[in-house]
Scaffold this motif. Structure first.
Motif, PDB file in Angstrom:
ATOM      1  N   SER A 665       0.820  -1.192  -0.127  1.00  0.00           N
ATOM      2  CA  SER A 665       0.094   0.071   0.269  1.00  0.00           C
ATOM      3  C   SER A 665       1.134   1.199   0.045  1.00  0.00           C
ATOM      4  O   SER A 665       2.171   1.066   0.247  1.00  0.00           O
ATOM      5  CB  SER A 665      -1.012   0.150   1.242  1.00  0.00           C
ATOM      6  OG  SER A 665      -0.156   0.040   2.376  1.00  0.00           O
ATOM      7  N   SER A 666       0.277   2.491  -0.105  1.00  0.00           N
ATOM      8  CA  SER A 666       1.154   3.639  -0.320  1.00  0.00           C
ATOM      9  C   SER A 666       1.463   3.990   1.108  1.00  0.00           C
ATOM     10  O   SER A 666       0.344   4.247   1.995  1.00  0.00           O
ATOM     11  CB  SER A 666       0.097   4.665  -0.767  1.00  0.00           C
ATOM     12  OG  SER A 666      -0.026   4.321  -2.162  1.00  0.00           O
ATOM     13  N   ILE A 731      -2.636  -5.717  -5.891  1.00  0.00           N
ATOM     14  CA  ILE A 731      -1.637  -4.929  -6.539  1.00  0.00           C
ATOM     15  C   ILE A 731      -2.416  -3.795  -7.598  1.00  0.00           C
ATOM     16  O   ILE A 731      -2.240  -2.746  -7.518  1.00  0.00           O
ATOM     17  CB  ILE A 731      -0.377  -5.426  -7.069  1.00  0.00           C
ATOM     18  CG1 ILE A 731       0.474  -5.744  -6.041  1.00  0.00           C
ATOM     19  CG2 ILE A 731       0.327  -4.336  -7.848  1.00  0.00           C
ATOM     20  CD1 ILE A 731       1.719  -6.472  -6.487  1.00  0.00           C
ATOM     21  N   TRP A 732      -3.456  -4.592  -8.319  1.00  0.00           N
ATOM     22  CA  TRP A 732      -4.422  -3.630  -9.051  1.00  0.00           C
ATOM     23  C   TRP A 732      -5.611  -3.306  -8.604  1.00  0.00           C
ATOM     24  O   TRP A 732      -6.450  -3.122  -9.464  1.00  0.00           O
ATOM     25  CB  TRP A 732      -4.165  -4.247 -10.550  1.00  0.00           C
ATOM     26  CG  TRP A 732      -2.833  -4.562 -11.047  1.00  0.00           C
ATOM     27  CD1 TRP A 732      -1.893  -5.424 -11.011  1.00  0.00           C
ATOM     28  CD2 TRP A 732      -2.284  -3.806 -12.123  1.00  0.00           C
ATOM     29  NE1 TRP A 732      -0.932  -5.521 -11.443  1.00  0.00           N
ATOM     30  CE2 TRP A 732      -1.048  -4.219 -12.414  1.00  0.00           C
ATOM     31  CE3 TRP A 732      -2.630  -2.467 -12.619  1.00  0.00           C
ATOM     32  CZ2 TRP A 732      -0.165  -3.698 -13.164  1.00  0.00           C
ATOM     33  CZ3 TRP A 732      -1.933  -2.035 -13.772  1.00  0.00           C
ATOM     34  CH2 TRP A 732      -0.542  -2.666 -13.912  1.00  0.00           C
ATOM     35  N   GLU A 734      -7.096  -0.649  -7.674  1.00  0.00           N
ATOM     36  CA  GLU A 734      -7.760   0.575  -8.123  1.00  0.00           C
ATOM     37  C   GLU A 734      -8.542   0.123  -9.573  1.00  0.00           C
ATOM     38  O   GLU A 734      -9.461   0.781  -9.732  1.00  0.00           O
ATOM     39  CB  GLU A 734      -6.780   1.773  -8.317  1.00  0.00           C
ATOM     40  CG  GLU A 734      -6.214   2.092  -6.860  1.00  0.00           C
ATOM     41  CD  GLU A 734      -4.687   1.226  -6.686  1.00  0.00           C
ATOM     42  OE1 GLU A 734      -4.147   1.762  -5.809  1.00  0.00           O
ATOM     43  OE2 GLU A 734      -4.443   0.114  -7.178  1.00  0.00           O
ATOM     44  N   VAL A 741      -5.061   6.137  -9.038  1.00  0.00           N
ATOM     45  CA  VAL A 741      -3.771   5.277  -8.715  1.00  0.00           C
ATOM     46  C   VAL A 741      -2.701   6.244  -8.416  1.00  0.00           C
ATOM     47  O   VAL A 741      -2.452   7.370  -9.481  1.00  0.00           O
ATOM     48  CB  VAL A 741      -3.388   4.266  -9.818  1.00  0.00           C
ATOM     49  CG1 VAL A 741      -2.074   3.368  -9.504  1.00  0.00           C
ATOM     50  CG2 VAL A 741      -4.460   3.638 -10.488  1.00  0.00           C
ATOM     51  N   TYR A 744       2.993   5.854  -5.876  1.00  0.00           N
ATOM     52  CA  TYR A 744       3.629   4.841  -5.304  1.00  0.00           C
ATOM     53  C   TYR A 744       3.007   3.499  -6.131  1.00  0.00           C
ATOM     54  O   TYR A 744       3.763   2.610  -6.486  1.00  0.00           O
ATOM     55  CB  TYR A 744       3.317   4.733  -3.894  1.00  0.00           C
ATOM     56  CG  TYR A 744       3.870   5.785  -3.055  1.00  0.00           C
ATOM     57  CD1 TYR A 744       5.249   5.847  -2.749  1.00  0.00           C
ATOM     58  CD2 TYR A 744       2.993   6.850  -2.445  1.00  0.00           C
ATOM     59  CE1 TYR A 744       5.758   6.728  -2.005  1.00  0.00           C
ATOM     60  CE2 TYR A 744       3.541   7.738  -1.666  1.00  0.00           C
ATOM     61  CZ  TYR A 744       5.011   7.762  -1.344  1.00  0.00           C
ATOM     62  OH  TYR A 744       5.558   8.791  -0.822  1.00  0.00           O
ATOM     63  N   ARG A 745       1.801   3.428  -6.122  1.00  0.00           N
ATOM     64  CA  ARG A 745       1.092   2.229  -6.726  1.00  0.00           C
ATOM     65  C   ARG A 745       1.434   2.182  -8.267  1.00  0.00           C
ATOM     66  O   ARG A 745       1.320   1.006  -8.808  1.00  0.00           O
ATOM     67  CB  ARG A 745      -0.397   2.383  -6.498  1.00  0.00           C
ATOM     68  CG  ARG A 745      -0.789   2.238  -4.863  1.00  0.00           C
ATOM     69  CD  ARG A 745      -0.731   0.896  -4.481  1.00  0.00           C
ATOM     70  NE  ARG A 745      -1.839   0.223  -4.729  1.00  0.00           N
ATOM     71  CZ  ARG A 745      -2.058  -0.976  -4.583  1.00  0.00           C
ATOM     72  NH1 ARG A 745      -1.239  -1.451  -3.957  1.00  0.00           N
ATOM     73  NH2 ARG A 745      -2.918  -1.717  -4.958  1.00  0.00           N
ATOM     74  N   GLN A 749       2.716  -1.068  -9.650  1.00  0.00           N
ATOM     75  CA  GLN A 749       2.035  -1.706 -10.783  1.00  0.00           C
ATOM     76  C   GLN A 749       3.097  -2.142 -12.028  1.00  0.00           C
ATOM     77  O   GLN A 749       2.977  -3.244 -12.753  1.00  0.00           O
ATOM     78  CB  GLN A 749       0.875  -1.091 -11.255  1.00  0.00           C
ATOM     79  CG  GLN A 749      -0.347  -1.050 -10.093  1.00  0.00           C
ATOM     80  CD  GLN A 749      -1.426  -0.390 -10.208  1.00  0.00           C
ATOM     81  OE1 GLN A 749      -1.529   0.630 -11.363  1.00  0.00           O
ATOM     82  NE2 GLN A 749      -2.147  -0.223  -9.368  1.00  0.00           N
TER      83      GLN A 749
END
Length: 830
Positions: A665-666, A731-732, A734, A741, A744-745, A749
């Protein structure tokens, strides 16, 4: 000759005491035997082409008596070797005496051993040969096969010396060793092939290389060589184009009768030596393994048999380096002598002693380099480390000498970790000026750990999983038992304890496993006349504790056992990492106030913030090991249970979910404005990306996925497909939820797609073996099928979500991901 040396020499030579001979160490100008001058007139040369003794060892010779008599005649050095010492076993140790800064990357220091080998002197015609000797292949001389062992394991000749003369009474041989010690002989060199390549060493410069000194003692000879090499890229002083270093060559006479060895058992942790015994009655050569340990024999064997505590004939003695700061000496001595608690479990009292270095008035010959002393060396180096090396007899495993090495800057690392890992619950850790008593306690336990290595004990990383995680929040439990079952684990601090947990112990200490392992390795068994006769008793001690986690051993190697990890504490890594991360989140907002606000400088803040990221990374890594994890229990067929047991499907799924929430996570809690805007201009996002990608790639490693695939046949309902689905969806997330997104994400990704591409297209298809030895043939494994199938599903989801995003960055990111996946699934052929 000093009385202490006479006493030690006598004790070492009397066979009935069974005490060890001391190892040679770096000798400076100390403890010299009396020098004598030869004043007799030279006599004519002897027959057979040899010169007379007086022609070689002239009236100007300065002689030093010891195991060999050493003569210096002008610029030449001669050894006078008694015939009685030919074909005796010597241990030859090559060490650095002085070296340039930066050599070996900073982890090499004065006193570091470069090579250890057993040698013997042989006479062949008019030459004396120095030959290396190995006990790796062995058969008793009484067995016919011993002839074949010798014929098929012929050892190299290191050097051949011309015999210059016979000794006066013809009972020995005189050889010139000058050229030998002035030559760059690889078997004794301080520069290995990697260093020569890295520093572009061309040759030894003879004009700047010479013998510094040669000293002879009753059991050893010490030679110092001052060597200068031509080097295009030296580690320091680059303008000189040279590397100068001083080597110390120690040659130690080993006991004529080796100590009775103790057979190693992989269920208990000891360093060991290995031999191939061709005299075995089995249908193959038998590999024997003996533990490395000091020779401890009770002074009063009958009292020892009655269960009384008895002092050893020769205790283990460590002297402090004269360079050791006075304020630290009490803690170092306490760290050494703390092992007496464990030795009492083996029936010995006062088995190990720490002493201050004697003053020049007490012993003018004392030096840390003297073979009579094992030393706690205090090294002036910026390296943050400590080590506990030892030298052992390759025939029996007997430890004959040890130097504990403490690097000057090491306490800084412990202070930093103390602040970061315990600062949330421990007020005394919330400062750069850690109280001396706290620092002293840390140092004491580090010294105890390093002395443990010198006693023969390797790391036992499984001991940290012996205690229930929540018990580490109990003052009563931790004060009694410590935070791990042994000091030999890397369980440095109690990061589980939370604010409000009063009276808990934060620093590691000696544990119950230490008593157990010292008793197992050092308990004297007077009725056992051979190593084999000891085995039933030793095995019984182990099997009495089957199933008790406190007495289990695990090296931490392999990377697949979540119970055997460096820096872990507690039996539940998810719970422990949750507690640890909660504490880090409390420390991070206070880091500026505890550092820069006090010092008016940002250097400490930057250093500690970097280490905080490292601590967070360790907590993550502990949980990663649960996924595809396999618990290893060192068992023999006579014990119940399996050696390898996969982690439960529930625990693996729980761990993956924890990682999605806490690792991938962020991490907004890391974005502390007072820190990020004062220590770097643009590294915050990249630091997080590096850390997250490291663990993502670790999860998606071929060996881990191979273990997950095997869960299908081991009855564990969590396989590689389950893991990839959970990971990809998390991880995906969002994309599945229609959310924006963040940066960080987006980075994470993209890293996910890069890793999948690597496994699908770049990893060698055949013959691939992971770093941990799990064989993986990706071309025939389900790993690629799983990754390809889930990647197709992800691309479809991305295409369905394209129109949802008004945010340009997110929309561009999704568009880019679709193209990247298309390229992965349909790679262009070059």
């Amino acid at each position: 000759m000093p009385k202490l040396y006479q006493a030690m020499g006598l004790a070492l030579l009397v066979a009935v005491t069974q005490t060890s001979c001391s190892s040679a160490k770096l000798a400076t100008a100390q403890a010299d035997a009396p020098k004598t001058e030869n004043t007799e007139k030279a006599k004519p040369a002897s027959k057979g082409g040899l010169k007379s003794y007086e022609e070689v060892i002239t009236r100007n010779a300065v002689s030093d008596q010891g195991v060999f008599t050493v003569h210096k005649v002008g610029d030449k050095y001669y050894y006078e070797i008694p015939d009685s010492l030919l074909q005796r076993d010597f241990l030859w140790i090559s060490r650095f005496a002085n070296l340039p800064s930066g050599l070996g990357g900073g982890y090499v220091n004065a006193g570091s051993s470069v090579n250890e080998q057993m040698v013997e002197w042989q006479k062949l015609g008019d030459k004396l040969l120095l030959k290396t000797k190995s006990y790796n292949a062995y058969a008793a001389d009484s067995l016919p096969i011993s002839l074949s062992v010798k014929a098929n394991n012929y050892q190299p000749t290191l050097y051949a010396f011309d015999i210059a003369a016979l000794s006066k009474d013809s009972s020995g041989y005189v050889i010139d060793v000058t050229k030998f010690f002035q030559s760059d002989i690889k078997a004794f060199s301080g520069l290995d092939s990697d260093m020569r390549k890295e520093y572009k060493v061309s040759k030894l410069d003879d004009s700047r290389s010479f013998i510094h000194s040669v000293k002879s003692f009753p059991l050893n000879i010490e030679v110092k060589q001052d060597f200068t090499y031509d080097a295009a890229e030296p580690p320091s002083h680059s303008a000189t184009g040279a590397i100068s270093l001083m080597m110390n060559q120690s040659m130690v006479l080993l006991p004529e009768v080796p100590m009775q060895p103790r057979i190693n058992d992989h269920r208990v942790g000891y360093f060991n030596i290995n031999q191939i015994d061709y005299g075995s009655e089995a249908l193959k050569a038998d590999e024997k393994s003996y533990i490395r340990r000091w020779r401890l024999v009770p002074k009063d064997i009958e009292a020892y048999k009655r269960g009384e505590l008895v002092e050893p004939v020769k205790p283990i003695v460590y002297y402090l380096d004269p360079a050791t700061p006075e304020k630290l000496r009490p803690y170092i001595k306490a760290g050494v002598e703390q092992w007496n608690e464990a030795f009492e479990s083996a029936g010995f009292k006062n088995a190990i002693i720490a002493k201050d270095p004697p003053s020049p008035e007490e012993d003018p010959d004392f030096s840390p380099e003297d073979a009579r002393y094992s030393i706690i060396r205090y090294v002036a180096s910026t390296t943050r480390n400590a080590m506990g090396p030892s030298v052992s007899d390759p025939r029996s495993g007997e430890i004959i000498e040890s130097d504990i090495i403490w690097y000057h800057n090491h306490l800084r690392s412990y202070r930093n970790r103390y602040l970061l890992e315990t600062g949330a619950a421990n007020p005394s850790a919330r400062t750069l000026d850690t109280p001396l008593d706290d620092l002293g306690e840390m140092m004491k336990e580090v010294i105890t750990h390093e002395v443990g290595h010198a006693l023969g004990l390797p790391h036992n990383m499984k001991a940290s999983a012996a205690y229930p995680t929540d018990s580490l929040r109990s003052a009563e439990f931790t004060q009694k038992n410590g935070i791990a079952a042994t000091i030999m684990d890397y369980a440095r601090y109690n990061y589980v304890a939370q604010p409000g947990d009063k009276g808990v112990r934060f620093v590691r200490q000696l544990g119950p496993y230490d008593h157990y392992v010292i008793n197992w390795g050092y308990r004297y068994l007077p009725d056992a006349k051979s190593p084999e006769q000891e085995v039933p008793t030793l095995s019984k001690w182990i099997e009495e504790n089957t199933g008790n986690p406190v007495y289990q051993f695990g090296s931490g190697s392999g990377g697949y056992d979540p119970e055997s990890q460096t820096e872990g504490i507690g039996d539940d890594v998810v719970k422990a990492s949750t507690y640890g991360l909660a504490n880090l989140k409390r420390v991070a907002p206070n880091l500026y106030a505890w550092t820069a606000a006090q010092t008016n400088d940002y250097d400490d803040l930057e250093e500690l913030y970097g280490e905080l990221l490292g601590v967070w990374s360790r907590y993550i890594g502990h949980v990663v090991t649960n996924v595809g994890g396999v618990r290893e229990d060192r068992l023999k067929p006579s014990q119940q249970g399996y050696v390898y047991t996969p982690v439960s499907s529930k625990k693996q799924a729980e761990s993956l979910n924890w990682l999605l929430q806490n690792a991938f996570s962020s991490p907004e809690w890391l974005n502390q404005t007072e820190i990020s805007r004062n220590i770097h201009h643009a590294n915050q996002v990249e630091n997080v990306r590096n850390l997250q990608v490291r663990h993502l790639n670790n999860l998606l490693s071929a060996d881990r996925m191979a273990r997950l695939m095997e869960n299908e046949v081991k009855g564990v309902n969590y396989n590689a497909l389950d893991m990839v689905r959970d990971l990809q969806h998390g991880i995906w997330s969002e994309v599945y939820n229609g959310q924006k997104v963040d940066i960080y994400r987006r980075n994470l990704q993209k890293a996910y797609l890069d890793r999948v591409n690597y496994l699908l297209n770049e990893e060698p298809a055949r013959g691939r073996s992971s770093r941990y030895g799990t064989p993986v043939d990706l071309s025939q494994s389900d790993i690629r099928s799983v990754l390809r199938g889930e990647l197709v599903k992800l691309q479809s989801q991305l295409k369905r979500s394209q129109s949802r995003y008004a945010n340009d960055l997110t929309r561009y990111h999704v568009d880019d991901a679709i193209v990247r996946i298309d390229n992965i699934l349909n790679p262009k052929k070059s």
